[in-house]
Design an enzyme around this catalytic site. Structure first.
Site, PDB file in Angstrom:
ATOM      1  N   ASN A   8      24.892  36.614  48.340  1.00  0.00           N
ATOM      2  CA  ASN A   8      24.962  36.627  46.871  1.00  0.00           C
ATOM      3  C   ASN A   8      23.914  37.571  46.278  1.00  0.00           C
ATOM      4  O   ASN A   8      24.014  37.990  45.137  1.00  0.00           O
ATOM      5  CB  ASN A   8      24.655  35.239  46.282  1.00  0.00           C
ATOM      6  CG  ASN A   8      25.664  34.182  46.676  1.00  0.00           C
ATOM      7  OD1 ASN A   8      25.321  33.020  46.798  1.00  0.00           O
ATOM      8  ND2 ASN A   8      26.911  34.571  46.879  1.00  0.00           N
ATOM      9  N   LEU A   9      22.881  37.854  47.068  1.00  0.00           N
ATOM     10  CA  LEU A   9      21.698  38.499  46.490  1.00  0.00           C
ATOM     11  C   LEU A   9      21.922  39.939  46.068  1.00  0.00           C
ATOM     12  O   LEU A   9      21.142  40.482  45.304  1.00  0.00           O
ATOM     13  CB  LEU A   9      20.519  38.438  47.481  1.00  0.00           C
ATOM     14  CG  LEU A   9      20.103  37.020  47.915  1.00  0.00           C
ATOM     15  CD1 LEU A   9      18.956  37.092  48.919  1.00  0.00           C
ATOM     16  CD2 LEU A   9      19.689  36.168  46.725  1.00  0.00           C
ATOM     17  N   ALA A  73      40.082  25.190  40.636  1.00  0.00           N
ATOM     18  CA  ALA A  73      39.105  24.816  39.615  1.00  0.00           C
ATOM     19  C   ALA A  73      39.414  25.500  38.285  1.00  0.00           C
ATOM     20  O   ALA A  73      39.246  24.918  37.219  1.00  0.00           O
ATOM     21  CB  ALA A  73      37.693  25.194  40.089  1.00  0.00           C
ATOM     22  N   ARG A  74      39.922  26.726  38.363  1.00  0.00           N
ATOM     23  CA  ARG A  74      40.256  27.438  37.125  1.00  0.00           C
ATOM     24  C   ARG A  74      41.358  26.713  36.370  1.00  0.00           C
ATOM     25  O   ARG A  74      41.315  26.575  35.149  1.00  0.00           O
ATOM     26  CB  ARG A  74      40.753  28.842  37.453  1.00  0.00           C
ATOM     27  CG  ARG A  74      39.661  29.805  37.786  1.00  0.00           C
ATOM     28  CD  ARG A  74      40.288  31.168  38.077  1.00  0.00           C
ATOM     29  NE  ARG A  74      39.327  32.214  37.860  1.00  0.00           N
ATOM     30  CZ  ARG A  74      38.991  33.121  38.784  1.00  0.00           C
ATOM     31  NH1 ARG A  74      39.556  33.105  39.964  1.00  0.00           N
ATOM     32  NH2 ARG A  74      38.101  34.033  38.512  1.00  0.00           N
ATOM     33  N   CYS A 113      49.837  30.197  31.650  1.00  0.00           N
ATOM     34  CA  CYS A 113      51.109  30.608  31.047  1.00  0.00           C
ATOM     35  C   CYS A 113      51.877  31.582  31.931  1.00  0.00           C
ATOM     36  O   CYS A 113      53.087  31.704  31.820  1.00  0.00           O
ATOM     37  CB  CYS A 113      50.876  31.233  29.679  1.00  0.00           C
ATOM     38  SG  CYS A 113      50.800  30.017  28.353  1.00  0.00           S
ATOM     39  N   CYS A 125      56.753  31.843  62.693  1.00  0.00           N
ATOM     40  CA  CYS A 125      57.106  32.537  63.929  1.00  0.00           C
ATOM     41  C   CYS A 125      56.424  33.910  64.032  1.00  0.00           C
ATOM     42  O   CYS A 125      56.146  34.394  65.116  1.00  0.00           O
ATOM     43  CB  CYS A 125      58.623  32.651  64.078  1.00  0.00           C
ATOM     44  SG  CYS A 125      59.364  33.616  62.784  1.00  0.00           S
ATOM     45  N   CYS A 392      50.779  24.175  28.753  1.00  0.00           N
ATOM     46  CA  CYS A 392      50.394  24.131  27.339  1.00  0.00           C
ATOM     47  C   CYS A 392      51.558  23.878  26.398  1.00  0.00           C
ATOM     48  O   CYS A 392      51.358  23.779  25.203  1.00  0.00           O
ATOM     49  CB  CYS A 392      49.583  25.365  26.941  1.00  0.00           C
ATOM     50  SG  CYS A 392      50.505  26.911  26.912  1.00  0.00           S
TER      51      CYS A 392
END
Lengths: 606, 323
Positions: A8-9, A73-74, A113, A125, A392
């Site tokens: 991550n750095l 999660a989104r 959407c 296969c 929605c």
């Protein structure tokens, strides 16, 4: 919930080497307070899908900024934002590409959407018998062979079923992978090697029909790949055995292979294969039977790389380095600091418009690698909500399913969880409850629902047949949808591996979508250049409450921000929720950081 | 892949893993040997420094002798807002300390002195020079010095005003190869100097050239004529700036409406930096410098303009040179 990793750095600039292993949410908070001491930040080192982050929790915020790294999660956050009426700014990056979108209930389309591309899957296969690309070999090595040898023995695994055929009895194949009590590990490794790369290929070759229009694979045995005598690695092995930490065990290290970018020869791959397998049994025996592939597990990556390369050799597929194989096996997303900086800036710009309720100015912005109409950063007017979106706009769905054969469990796992993305579902037929999940259930209810799971649909207490309308609801997400059941007898095993087909959720009409900003390109252009769902390591969510906070930074204000970290973009990973109110001459703010988010990516071989 | 120089260390491979997957090992190796100089440490340049230090350049030299003020720190996340720490130190010194902490593998240092006084000798040791917050005269002269160096020194200048930003790029003669459908093609680009670029007659530019480009030129010229310090303008200057716009447009046969009042007004009025725009411009600039050093990717030629108002990030080629 996410913690800081070395990889991550290179871009998540709030973190340092010394923070590796710590909570992203907590470290991000401390880092921000150093240069902005007077804001209030609340870190949540938790999964954003945890029940405590319910609709009431979301309602305290003015805007949510998503910086998530997975679809699941989104979708969950999208639903909570819809249910709580809080605007969502979504974002993602992959390499030089990135995008920021704004989702405000009733005004712009929601995150769901438009259908998102499903994770790539391959026909069974292709993986078990007829690989043509390196990725097929990786999937075989990771999801079949690795899982077979080191994973849960009770899990279904196609390795035997198709790679060996009727000529060997199923009992026999079951034995092959078993490590016999008194068997030398080296011996065991060679036996596995000869079985999967040699014998199984020979068996497959007997089926001439398969190879009519394909190149025939070549069986590889240890006697071809390695020198006649078992290689003497004892000296090195002893050295390796002195290192105490099981997580640092490495076949490359004990074989003296250094550069992960190098291409290994067949012999080197074979040595790594045997060495890695041996090391698992010698150094990490306790974990065997419960291991899952993890891209950060060096030994697992070595094993999978070597196995995939040996298989690739058989099938005449070009070999790959460990570095490349790791990227493929781990679905590693490319990520650089610069794209994240750009996207983070764009997220803030959109969040400010949301707080000022400047609806007309909302934009979806794409960050491109190559300019399109001179533009490197391309804004597009957001789309209207898709009227047929089940998330929605309450449009019913249709499910074709064999109601006499499919069990309620199949419906729950394959449709309700996998397709509809619900985590705490409740299923009703009229007023009859068929299934429910929750902590507050009575014992008899739990038993009742468990029994229902194993019943086929048409034999449930309240039978589900063609014409039935089921109501499926997730109480946490406050999402409810109706599913019309249609009975169908047969399904195509390869094309419809779930044995059921969900439909009714169609993309909005192209004409509706082609609204663009003045002289902007059409949306279809935009989506061709940029992946709709860059699954990356990096993202954020923010929720803000008061528009005035943004009036050009001239007023002092008190801001309330909460950050759920799982994200990249401002070097935090997760969701950031912001509350703010203007208070003259005082500047405290409230930020909450929540390190999230379950990073388990689901991938199947089907 | 041609091998050059020594291999990356294990630490480098681990930290840079995600970006090596973007631009490859060779590009990473070239980055780690590059030397970069920046002058004028406001928000955009700070963002830029953060990006290239994280990316792992060889060395970064910082030049800005100004003492820290609250205004200078408005978009600076490197310097702690603690007067006990900041008192008596220059902006470059303070930024240097925290940038070192970002990536111990990069050598970060302070280069004191007035930007106008650095000579060709100094610049020719560098791979890229990025300057900001300086006079038009200095900008031209630093660019010219970079051009005099026997080996190419990539030159960039960057300016942010209000919620707008501009990047100028001069790579002189730049050749690179790129892959297109399995084929490797050689590309050549020729860049004008800043002085030559801004001298390109306005009427020869396409009608749809970004209005921001012209507005930036008017204000830049205004600062020069009035002998102002860089960015030392305010809303009160609008009448005189409008007068200058009229003169410039008449002299260059361009309709004044190409440079809207409102845009000039915004650019003049801004007192504080706008962090999201700093992040965006600093991100694009970082990417361009990485492209030029690593030889990977199409570099932009030769202006990048962003206005948060419409959200467009536009590339303009302002040159008399046809490639």
């Amino acid at each position: 919930m996410d913690t800081i990793e070395v990889s991550n750095l290179n871009r998540q600039f709030l973190f340092r080497q010394k923070h590796v292993g710590q909570s992203k949410a907590k470290v991000a908070r401390e880092a921000v307070l150093k240069f902005k001491p007077h804001i209030k930040i609340t870190p949540y080192h938790a999964n954003v899908k945890d029940p405590e982050f319910n609709v009431d929790f979301f309602k305290q915020f003015n805007v949510v900024l998503n910086g998530l790294d997975n679809l699941d999660a989104r979708r969950h956050v999208n639903r909570l934002c819809l249910a709580s009426g809080v605007p969502l700014v979504e974002s993602g990056t992959t390499g030089f590409l990135g995008q920021v979108t704004v989702h405000v209930k009733g005004k712009t389309e929601c995150y769901e959407c438009q259908p998102k591309p499903a994770p790539k899957t391959y026909p069974v296969c292709t993986i078990t018998s007829t690989p043509t690309k390196f990725v097929h070999c990786i999937v075989w090595a990771k999801d079949l062979l690795f899982a077979k040898l080191f994973g849960n023995k009770n899990q279904e695994n196609d390795l035997n079923v198709r790679s060996t055929d009727a000529s060997s009895s199923s009992e026999h194949t079951e034995d092959v992978f078993e490590h016999r009590v008194d068997e030398d590990v080296e011996q065991y490794g060679r036996r596995i090697f000869d079985h999967v790369f040699g014998y199984n290929i020979e068996v497959a070759l007997r089926n001439e029909e398969t190879w009519k229009n394909r190149n025939k694979p070549r069986p590889v045995y240890t006697r071809d790949a390695l020198p006649p005598r078992p290689i003497e690695q004892n000296g090195n092995k002893d050295k390796a055995s002195n290192t105490g930490d099981p997580s640092s065990v490495s076949a490359m290290a004990s074989l003296g292979l250094k550069n992960p970018q190098d291409l290994w020869s067949l012999r080197e791959n074979s040595e790594v294969f045997l060495e890695a397998l041996g090391l698992f049994f010698l150094k990490r025996e306790k974990e065997i039977g419960q291991l899952g592939f993890d891209k950060d597990d060096q030994l697992a990556v070595e094993f999978v790389t070597s196995a995939a390369n040996i298989r690739a050799t058989s099938f005449g597929i070009p070999l790959h380095s460990l570095f490349e194989a790791k990227g493929i096996a781990g679905n590693i997303v490319h990520a650089v600091a610069t794209t994240n900086a750009i996207i983070a800036g764009l997220i803030v710009l959109e969040a400010m418009k949301v707080l000022q309720n400047d609806v007309k100015s909302y934009r979806m912005t794409y960050c491109l690698e190559h300019p399109s109409r001179k533009m490197l950063l391309m804004p597009v007017e957001p789309f209207e909500p898709n009227k047929s979106c089940y998330v929605c706009s309450e449009t019913p769905l249709t499910l074709e399913i064999n109601t006499h054969r499919s069990k309620l469990r199949d419906f729950v796992e394959k449709i309700v969880k996998a397709k509809l993305g619900m985590s705490l579902p409740l299923i009703m037929h009229g007023v009859a409850l068929l299934y429910e999940v929750g902590d507050d259930l009575e014992e008899d209810e739990v038993a009742n629902y468990a029994a229902n799971l194993d019943k086929v649909l048409s034999e449930l207490p309240s039978p589900v047949t063609g014409g039935t309308i089921l109501t499926v609801e997730d109480l946490q997400q406050e999402l409810k949808c109706s599913i019309n059941i249609k009975h169908r007898e047969e399904f195509d095993e390869e094309k419809e591996p779930d044995g059921m087909v969900l439909s009714g959720w169609t993309p909005a009409l192209a004409t509706e979508k082609n609204k663009t900003s003045d002289n902007g390109p059409s949306s279809s252009n935009a989506s061709q250049t940029v992946p709709l769902e860059p699954e990356d390591d990096d993202e954020i969510e923010i929720i803000l409450k008061d528009p005035e906070i943004l009036s050009a930074g001239k007023k002092r204000k008190s801001t309330d921000i909460s950050v759920a970290a799982d994200s990249e973009i401002s070097s935090v990973t997760g969701a950031m929720l912001i509350k703010s109110k203007v208070e003259a001459d005082d500047s405290h703010s409230d930020v909450m950081v929540d390190g999230n988010l379950d990073t388990n990516k689901k991938k199947r071989v089907q | 892949m041609g091998k050059e120089g020594e291999e990356l260390t294990e630490q480098e491979t681990a930290i840079y893993d995600r970006q090596i997957r973007v631009w490859g090992v060779d590009a990473q190796r070239r980055l780690s040997k590059s030397h970069i100089f920046v002058s004028g440490l406001k928000g955009t340049v700070i963002e830029f420094c953060k990006n290239i230090v994280l990316a792992g350049v060889g060395s970064l030299m910082l030049n800005d002798d100004r003492l820290v003020t609250e205004e200078l720190l408005s978009a600076n996340f490197l310097v702690p807002s603690d007067e006990n720490v900041t008192r008596g130190k220059s902006l470059a010194e303070l930024c240097c300390e925290s940038l070192k902490d970002f990536n111990p593998m990069v050598s970060v240092s302070v280069e004191k002195g007035d930007l106008a006084n650095f000579d060709v000798e100094f610049f020719q040791k560098l791979d890229a020079v990025v300057i900001s917050c300086c006079s038009l005269l200095t900008k031209k002269s630093v660019n010219a010095k970079c051009r005099k160096s026997p080996r190419r020194v990539a030159f960039y200048s960057v300016e942010c005003r209000d919620s707008c930003g501009e990047i100028f790029v001069d790579l002189q003669n730049y050749s690179y190869s790129k892959k297109k459908n399995e084929e490797t093609i050689e590309c050549h680009l020729q860049y004008p100097s800043f002085e030559d670029a801004i001298a390109v007659p306005w009427r020869s530019l396409p009608m749809r050239t970004s209005k921001l480009y012209f507005a930036m030129r008017v204000i830049e010229r205004f600062e020069e004529l009035e002998k102002r310090n860089p960015q030392d303008v305010s809303a009160g200057d609008l009448p005189n700036v409008l007068k200058l716009r009229k003169e410039l447009c008449e002299a260059r046969c361009m309709n004044e409406s190409q440079i809207p009042d409102l845009l000039l007004q915004r650019l003049l009025a801004a007192r504080v930096e706008f962090p999201p725009v700093c992040a965006i411009i600093g991100g694009v600039l970082g990417q361009e410098v990485i492209k030029a050093i690593s030889g990977k990717g199409d570099p932009l030629k030769n202006f990048f303009l962003f206005d948060a108002m419409d959200g467009k990030g536009i590339i303009e080629d302002i040159s008399n040179i046809n490639n």
